[in-house]
Design a protein around this motif. Structure first.
Motif, PDB file in Angstrom:
ATOM      1  N   VAL A 169     -38.018  65.123 -43.620  1.00 43.12           N
ATOM      2  CA  VAL A 169     -39.335  64.560 -43.956  1.00 43.12           C
ATOM      3  C   VAL A 169     -39.308  63.861 -45.329  1.00 43.12           C
ATOM      4  O   VAL A 169     -39.418  62.641 -45.426  1.00 43.12           O
ATOM      5  N   ILE A 208     -44.515  70.390 -47.949  1.00 39.63           N
ATOM      6  CA  ILE A 208     -43.934  71.486 -48.736  1.00 39.63           C
ATOM      7  C   ILE A 208     -43.774  72.776 -47.939  1.00 39.63           C
ATOM      8  O   ILE A 208     -43.037  73.658 -48.339  1.00 39.63           O
ATOM      9  N   GLY A 209     -44.493  72.892 -46.838  1.00 40.98           N
ATOM     10  CA  GLY A 209     -44.384  74.133 -46.064  1.00 40.98           C
ATOM     11  C   GLY A 209     -45.092  75.306 -46.712  1.00 40.98           C
ATOM     12  O   GLY A 209     -44.675  76.452 -46.546  1.00 40.98           O
ATOM     13  N   MET A 213     -51.698  74.670 -50.052  1.00 39.50           N
ATOM     14  CA  MET A 213     -51.364  74.705 -51.487  1.00 39.50           C
ATOM     15  C   MET A 213     -52.041  73.571 -52.261  1.00 39.50           C
ATOM     16  O   MET A 213     -52.397  73.723 -53.430  1.00 39.50           O
ATOM     17  N   ASP A 241     -50.550  71.888 -45.267  1.00 42.37           N
ATOM     18  CA  ASP A 241     -50.178  72.197 -46.652  1.00 42.37           C
ATOM     19  C   ASP A 241     -51.308  71.840 -47.613  1.00 42.37           C
ATOM     20  O   ASP A 241     -51.261  72.176 -48.790  1.00 42.37           O
ATOM     21  N   VAL A 261     -50.643  64.143 -38.452  1.00 41.18           N
ATOM     22  CA  VAL A 261     -49.228  63.751 -38.383  1.00 41.18           C
ATOM     23  C   VAL A 261     -48.554  64.281 -37.115  1.00 41.18           C
ATOM     24  O   VAL A 261     -47.714  63.609 -36.510  1.00 41.18           O
ATOM     25  N   GLY A 262     -48.917  65.494 -36.692  1.00 38.21           N
ATOM     26  CA  GLY A 262     -48.240  66.172 -35.573  1.00 38.21           C
ATOM     27  C   GLY A 262     -48.024  65.281 -34.349  1.00 38.21           C
ATOM     28  O   GLY A 262     -46.881  65.094 -33.909  1.00 38.21           O
TER      29      GLY A 262
END
Ligand code: NDP
Length: 280
Positions: A169, A208-209, A213, A241, A261-262
């Motif tokens: 990514v 960022i996974g 955040m 995220d 995005v998915g």
């Protein structure tokens, strides 16, 4: 209210365009075939593989499914990839990641014929992207470029900040934004003052996974925010995220999770398969 970037609608539009293209190719005697290999039965991977097969069927791409047991050895997997590399009627090869621990992912990615590398993970594909030559591009970042363009968002000349530098990514995302003439900054877990750096962005891409955040403290007023993350929260609901409700109060456009995005990742995989069929 910010513009909600509708990844479902944009991915549907891309799939419709591809369907028409594939119908025409079929009429000209060109069939497209994707081989999908899954090792083990990780439930998330099974869902992704199932969605890829469904998208192929919808567009008119043949798919060959190889569901291999968890204990498949690396040699057995590499042998299957060799066989598929040699098959003239297979245009694309996709190995669903992650693989079990006893199999080296890099070795598997290297084994795929770059002409069939529809995931865009082979070093040759990445190298071509890096030096600006045409080639397969990793599907998620390629999908984000489509999301931006088809939502009327200009990249050229914009400050683009990518949070995350993974090979699938963050890094290809940065290269694609650069190709579109953005001014690109890539950040990661060792970046100092992430909030200040992120706040420079006209276009902020977050991969960022880490669930929710990114709050409004990281976002410049009027920025475009693209959320790549996918997580299940404590109520088993999907979230990204980015703290969507908080960031939506300050940004000019944002992707939701789910529905941002998915869906683009699969649409761009289908795009790569069609390109593989055309250029063989
Ligand atoms: P990785 O875990 O491979 O990479 C995460 C990146 O984020 C790393 O570069 C890491 O830095 C950086 N990072 C982690 N913590 C911080 C922090 N506190 N501050 C700044 N940077 C940080 O993840 P992926 O790129 O594979 O995926 C990211 C997210 O996107 C995940 O939620 C994943 O599920 C999702 N995803 C969604 C897809 C889709 O189709 N929508 C497709 C692919 C991924 P460092 O390099 O220093 O460790």
């Amino acid at each position: 209210m910010p513009q909600i970037i509708d990844g479902k609608a944009i991915s549907d539009a891309i799939k419709e365009e591809l369907k028409i293209k594939v119908e025409k190719l079929n009429k000209d005697g060109i069939k497209i075939c994707l081989a999908v290999i899954q090792v083990g039965s990780d439930p998330a991977s099974s869902v992704y593989v199932g969605n890829k097969k469904k998208a192929c069927a919808y567009i008119g791409i043949d798919s060959l499914a190889y569901e291999l047991p968890e204990e498949t050895t690396q040699d057995e997997l590499l042998k299957l990839i060799d066989e598929l590399n040699a098959k003239a009627d297979v245009n694309g090869i996709l190995v669903q990641l992650p693989l079990p621990d006893h199999i080296n992912e890099d070795a598997v990615i290297h084994a795929i014929d770059p002409a069939k590398d529809v995931d865009g993970f082979h070093p040759q594909s990445v190298g071509k992207l890096c030096i600006g030559q045409p080639g397969f591009v990793s599907c998620t970042p390629a999908g984000i470029i489509q999301l931006l363009k088809r939502s009327g968002i200009t990249i050229e000349g914009k400050e683009c900040v990518v949070i995350g530098r993974s090979n699938i990514v963050g890094k290809p995302m940065a290269l694609l934004l650069l190709r579109e003439n953005g001014t690109v900054t890539v950040t990661h877990s060792k970046t100092q003052n992430l909030k200040e750096v992120a706040k420079r962005a006209d276009i902020l891409i977050v991969a960022i996974g880490k669930p929710k955040m990114i709050t409004r403290e990281y976002v410049k007023e009027g920025a475009v925010v693209i959320d790549v993350g996918i997580h299940r929260n404590e109520n088993n609901k999907l979230c990204g995220d980015v703290d969507y409700n908080d960031v939506a109060t300050i940004c000019s456009a944002i992707t939701p999770v789910p529905g941002g995005v998915g869906p683009m990742t699969i649409a761009m995989l289908m795009y790569n398969c069609v390109e593989a069929g055309i250029s063989r």
